[in-house]
Write an enzyme that holds these catalytic residues in place. Sequence first.
Site, PDB file in Angstrom:
ATOM      1  N   LYS A  83      65.429  61.610 -14.743  1.00 35.64           N
ATOM      2  CA  LYS A  83      66.864  61.557 -14.436  1.00 35.64           C
ATOM      3  C   LYS A  83      67.174  62.468 -13.250  1.00 35.64           C
ATOM      4  O   LYS A  83      66.582  63.541 -13.106  1.00 35.64           O
ATOM      5  CB  LYS A  83      67.648  61.989 -15.679  1.00 35.64           C
ATOM      6  CG  LYS A  83      69.146  61.782 -15.592  1.00 35.64           C
ATOM      7  CD  LYS A  83      69.821  62.110 -16.934  1.00 35.64           C
ATOM      8  CE  LYS A  83      71.327  61.945 -16.881  1.00 35.64           C
ATOM      9  NZ  LYS A  83      71.963  62.227 -18.181  1.00 35.64           N
ATOM     10  N   SER A 182      74.257  61.123 -24.096  1.00 39.03           N
ATOM     11  CA  SER A 182      73.755  60.433 -22.905  1.00 39.03           C
ATOM     12  C   SER A 182      72.306  59.976 -22.929  1.00 39.03           C
ATOM     13  O   SER A 182      71.900  59.212 -22.064  1.00 39.03           O
ATOM     14  CB  SER A 182      73.966  61.300 -21.683  1.00 39.03           C
ATOM     15  OG  SER A 182      75.296  61.223 -21.322  1.00 39.03           O
TER      16      SER A 182
HETATM   17  N1  GLN Z   1      80.063  60.356 -22.766  1.00 39.44           N
HETATM   18  C1  GLN Z   1      80.013  61.774 -22.940  1.00 39.44           C
HETATM   19  C2  GLN Z   1      80.800  62.453 -21.855  1.00 39.44           C
HETATM   20  O1  GLN Z   1      81.322  61.777 -21.046  1.00 39.44           O
HETATM   21  C3  GLN Z   1      78.606  62.264 -22.982  1.00 39.44           C
HETATM   22  C4  GLN Z   1      77.979  62.517 -21.668  1.00 39.44           C
HETATM   23  C5  GLN Z   1      76.613  63.099 -21.766  1.00 39.44           C
HETATM   24  O2  GLN Z   1      75.985  63.133 -22.846  1.00 39.44           O
HETATM   25  N2  GLN Z   1      76.128  63.619 -20.657  1.00 39.44           N
HETATM   26  O3  GLN Z   1      80.900  63.637 -21.800  1.00 39.44           O
END
Ligand code: GLN
Length: 473
Positions: A83, A182
């Site tokens: 990533k 995520s």
């Molecule tokens: N969807 C969540 C957010 O927007 C999680 C994002 C993540 O795990 N980086 O914060």
Amino acid sequence: MANLNQLTITEASKKLAAGEITSVQLTEACLAEIEKKNPSLNAYLEVFADALEQARLADERRALSLSKGLEISPLLGIPLAIKDNILIEGRTASAASKILENYVATYDATVIKKLKEAGAVFLGRTNMDEFALGGSTENSAYGPTKNPYDDSRVAGGTSGGSAAAVATHMALGALGSDTGGSVRNPASFCGVVGLKPTYGAVSRSGLIAAVSSFDQIGPITKTVEDAELIFNTIRGQDPLDSTSTENPKSEIRNPKKKIGVPRTLLEKGVEPDVLACFESSLEKLKGQGCEVVDIALPSLDYALSAYYIINFAEVSTNLSRFDGVRYGLSLKGESLFDDYASSREAGFGSETRRRIVLGTYVLSAGYYDAYYGKAVAAREQLRREYIKAFESVDFIATPTMPDAALVIGEKSDPLSLYLIDIFTVTANLTGNPAISIPMGTVEKEGKQLPVGLQLTAAHGDEAALFAAGKLLY
Ligand code: GLN
């Protein structure tokens, strides 16, 4: 040899050890797949020009280790995707942001150091939501990653590039990061396995920070076994991350395997066909000797609100370092303040700016107690409830996501996108480990789309997640 890229890490590792294949062949197979699929999927932001050279060195190292009788890591010569928020020395790491477009990492993240010691090959850096803020990879400054099962849909996020790369065999495995889901969200949307480790189990040194008290790096893989392999390679206490812990490998605590299901939470808007998949995977677990019980976790109602308040607060402080002076994009204005303002305005996307503004608000004098203070109290309450729950059950099970992959643009209203995190954020609030495992597919507009089962375990009990995961997948 055809389709080497379709092997799992474990299978490829055996073939490499047996001398049936080389890392160069494996890497070539992945690169060929990338050339074919990446232009339409947009999973990789960059493919490293030296990937084959890395593979050649891995093959050489294998020959040398064999001749000297040295131990060989199962990851030696395995091509992985990384990533774009994980630093690899000498390579760009942009966190899919314009502000870091030309930023070149000056050191290796601890997880990268460990993977280099193991001899993994880095294929490239993968797309994500800018600074890991989002749930669909639509917040990337470089366009969304498409879902491998339906290109009108998202791959999920924020590690969407990593999940799509693994699902389409453009890599044998990948690293993602998980702040509120995520790793698990895109794993669910793309039909692969994703692990969010116990907070502190994996060093965050060299991970571009989003929310330091939630962030964890985790593997995205084709199988549970592969996730275990990567996790065991990257885990461990690190002097460069004071929140990391040794987290000794736990034995499975209770062979009976009791699974708690927070039924009242499920009533809050899970799609019926996703729920049907969930019920049938619970049946499968029962068939394997597990017991399924309902559990009450009353503070779950506050999880999303607490998560987002803490998220905004920490994002606003963590991203203050991007000031146009120290890192990345630097625009000159009339004054020093102007320099900051114009660099940040041009460099950050709209979701990132929204969170910085809201985070500054919830931390400001006069509002701190009303918002941030309460969110932290709710997190504490949830933590206590989870510790208590794990005295009587071994796992908490929910669907990973309330629905299958979204259509691109479907949730352009930010609040509606936040709501899809209802099942994933709690493990980040409480620090527990959680895994997403494919649990079947649901049909949408004539296409079969994967959905995931989420299992959460007690702190440090990743071993239990892997054991239960292997029962299902
Ligand atoms: N969807 C969540 C957010 O927007 C999680 C994002 C993540 O795990 N980086 O914060």
